[in-house]
Motif scaffolding. Structure first.
Motif, PDB file in Angstrom:
ATOM      1  N   TYR A 139       6.333 -16.442  -6.238  1.00 40.65           N
ATOM      2  CA  TYR A 139       7.132 -17.116  -5.222  1.00 40.65           C
ATOM      3  C   TYR A 139       6.244 -18.070  -4.435  1.00 40.65           C
ATOM      4  N   PRO A 140       6.753 -19.254  -4.110  1.00 39.41           N
ATOM      5  CA  PRO A 140       5.939 -20.214  -3.353  1.00 39.41           C
ATOM      6  C   PRO A 140       5.440 -19.620  -2.041  1.00 39.41           C
ATOM      7  N   ASN A 141       4.152 -19.810  -1.776  1.00 37.18           N
ATOM      8  CA  ASN A 141       3.504 -19.405  -0.520  1.00 37.18           C
ATOM      9  C   ASN A 141       3.438 -17.894  -0.310  1.00 37.18           C
ATOM     10  N   LEU A 142       3.869 -17.102  -1.286  1.00 28.98           N
ATOM     11  CA  LEU A 142       3.906 -15.654  -1.104  1.00 28.98           C
ATOM     12  C   LEU A 142       3.163 -14.951  -2.229  1.00 28.98           C
ATOM     13  N   GLU A 143       2.113 -14.218  -1.862  1.00 27.14           N
ATOM     14  CA  GLU A 143       1.326 -13.442  -2.830  1.00 27.14           C
ATOM     15  C   GLU A 143       1.481 -11.964  -2.511  1.00 27.14           C
ATOM     16  N   ILE A 144       1.667 -11.165  -3.557  1.00 28.24           N
ATOM     17  CA  ILE A 144       1.847  -9.727  -3.374  1.00 28.24           C
ATOM     18  C   ILE A 144       0.763  -8.991  -4.157  1.00 28.24           C
ATOM     19  N   LEU A 145       0.032  -8.137  -3.463  1.00 25.84           N
ATOM     20  CA  LEU A 145      -1.051  -7.397  -4.080  1.00 25.84           C
ATOM     21  C   LEU A 145      -0.769  -5.902  -4.012  1.00 25.84           C
ATOM     22  N   GLY A 146      -0.986  -5.230  -5.130  1.00 26.18           N
ATOM     23  CA  GLY A 146      -0.856  -3.775  -5.184  1.00 26.18           C
ATOM     24  C   GLY A 146      -2.207  -3.143  -5.446  1.00 26.18           C
ATOM     25  N   ALA A 155      18.025  -5.064  -5.012  1.00 23.33           N
ATOM     26  CA  ALA A 155      18.880  -4.835  -6.175  1.00 23.33           C
ATOM     27  C   ALA A 155      18.782  -5.975  -7.187  1.00 23.33           C
ATOM     28  N   TYR A 156      18.756  -7.223  -6.665  1.00 24.03           N
ATOM     29  CA  TYR A 156      18.717  -8.398  -7.535  1.00 24.03           C
ATOM     30  C   TYR A 156      17.304  -8.933  -7.732  1.00 24.03           C
ATOM     31  N   ALA A 161       0.817  -1.214   0.000  1.00 23.92           N
ATOM     32  CA  ALA A 161       0.000   0.000   0.000  1.00 23.92           C
ATOM     33  C   ALA A 161       0.848   1.261   0.000  1.00 23.92           C
ATOM     34  N   ASP A 162       2.138   1.116  -0.272  1.00 27.30           N
ATOM     35  CA  ASP A 162       3.035   2.263  -0.416  1.00 27.30           C
ATOM     36  C   ASP A 162       2.901   2.785  -1.849  1.00 27.30           C
ATOM     37  N   PRO A 163       2.627   4.079  -2.040  1.00 29.34           N
ATOM     38  CA  PRO A 163       2.463   4.606  -3.410  1.00 29.34           C
ATOM     39  C   PRO A 163       3.670   4.356  -4.309  1.00 29.34           C
ATOM     40  N   ASN A 164       4.861   4.196  -3.724  1.00 31.30           N
ATOM     41  CA  ASN A 164       6.056   3.907  -4.519  1.00 31.30           C
ATOM     42  C   ASN A 164       6.174   2.434  -4.897  1.00 31.30           C
ATOM     43  N   HIS A 165       5.376   1.577  -4.284  1.00 25.39           N
ATOM     44  CA  HIS A 165       5.315   0.148  -4.579  1.00 25.39           C
ATOM     45  C   HIS A 165       6.681  -0.546  -4.599  1.00 25.39           C
ATOM     46  N   PRO A 166       7.472  -0.389  -3.543  1.00 25.50           N
ATOM     47  CA  PRO A 166       8.796  -1.026  -3.534  1.00 25.50           C
ATOM     48  C   PRO A 166       8.738  -2.546  -3.564  1.00 25.50           C
ATOM     49  N   ILE A 167       7.716  -3.142  -2.955  1.00 23.75           N
ATOM     50  CA  ILE A 167       7.643  -4.605  -2.915  1.00 23.75           C
ATOM     51  C   ILE A 167       7.125  -5.154  -4.234  1.00 23.75           C
ATOM     52  N   LEU A 168       6.201  -4.456  -4.885  1.00 21.65           N
ATOM     53  CA  LEU A 168       5.800  -4.857  -6.237  1.00 21.65           C
ATOM     54  C   LEU A 168       6.987  -4.776  -7.194  1.00 21.65           C
ATOM     55  N   TYR A 169       7.798  -3.721  -7.032  1.00 25.58           N
ATOM     56  CA  TYR A 169       9.014  -3.596  -7.850  1.00 25.58           C
ATOM     57  C   TYR A 169       9.936  -4.783  -7.592  1.00 25.58           C
ATOM     58  N   TRP A 170      10.092  -5.148  -6.318  1.00 22.40           N
ATOM     59  CA  TRP A 170      10.946  -6.282  -5.980  1.00 22.40           C
ATOM     60  C   TRP A 170      10.453  -7.558  -6.666  1.00 22.40           C
ATOM     61  N   ALA A 171       9.153  -7.803  -6.617  1.00 18.39           N
ATOM     62  CA  ALA A 171       8.608  -9.039  -7.196  1.00 18.39           C
ATOM     63  C   ALA A 171       8.771  -9.076  -8.710  1.00 18.39           C
ATOM     64  N   ASN A 172       8.640  -7.912  -9.357  1.00 11.26           N
ATOM     65  CA  ASN A 172       8.865  -7.811 -10.805  1.00 11.26           C
ATOM     66  C   ASN A 172       8.049  -8.842 -11.584  1.00 11.26           C
TER      67      ASN A 172
END
Length: 223
Positions: free
Chosen positions: A53-60, A183-184, A38-49
């Motif tokens: 990932y198993p067991n991990l869901e990311i929602l923006g 970074a990676y 819920a960060d407007p910069n979406h750093p975690i969505l950027y990370w997921a690209n």
């Protein structure tokens, strides 16, 4: 299932790093986890690209209008829900805090961060008055030196202890690995130890954080 809201009105306090480290570690332990970015910069969505990932869901695309229903929907089907919030005091932040089983307030060992952390605690207390119930929270010292405790860090820790502020026993250390995952765009366990120094120590620190969160949240999991 437990909802962990990560909040601090100050940007750069380590909210997204804390959220991602805790959530990915729990997922790699086998838990089903959702992160609401819920960060407007979406750093975690950027990370997921766009990767899965198993067991991990990311929602923006989380808005003030949708944050509560999204939290509730995910909490019904996942073992842990993390909400990474923007670095400001907003209505979305307040609405998320109202539905938290635990609010994590990361702060760096600086007076400015400590002041902003107190603002976050104030927001939690305002929502407690509205709900007429307690909202559990913990202060998490982030980006700390894993070897030396600085005088400023010690003074902040002592002041918060004297004020009966609940503190996480685990500190999230300053580690190259925590920067490298962004970074990676990969997980801690997928990093190359030949390219990232101190990786075993970073992994151990992450597991300590996840274990402490599990222990704190066990009553919420049982309900």
């Amino acid at each position: 299932m437990p909802v962990v809201v990560v909040a601090n009105p100050k940007g750069g306090a380590g909210k997204s790093t804390t959220t991602l480290i805790a959530a990915m570690t729990l997922a790699e332990m086998g838990a089903e986890v959702t992160i609401l970015d819920a960060d407007p910069n979406h750093p975690i969505l950027y990370w997921a690209n766009g990767k899965q990932y198993p067991n991990l869901e990311i929602l923006g695309d989380i808005t003030e209008a949708t944050v509560v229903r999204t939290i509730k929907a995910q909490a019904e089907k996942k073992q842990f829900v993390f909400v990474d919030l923007e670095g400001t005091a907003s209505r979305m932040v307040s609405r998320a805090i109202m539905h938290a089983d635990l609010v994590l307030v990361p702060l760096q060992a600086s007076i400015v961060d400590a002041v902003q952390a107190n603002r976050a605690v104030g927001l939690i207390q305002e929502e407690e008055e509205t709900l007429s119930r307690q909202i559990p929270f913990r202060i998490l010292l982030s980006r700390t030196n894993p070897i030396i405790t600085t005088k400023i860090e010690r003074s902040i820790f002592d002041a918060m202890t004297a004020a009966n502020m609940p503190l996480m026993q685990t500190k999230l250390h300053e580690r190259q690995a925590y920067k490298a995952i962004f970074a990676y765009q990969t997980t801690l366990s997928q990093l190359d130890p030949g390219k990232v120094s101190g990786l075993p120590e970073a992994l151990n620190n992450a597991v300590q954080l996840a274990d402490e969160l599990i222990n704190i949240l066990q009553p919420a999991e049982a309900t």
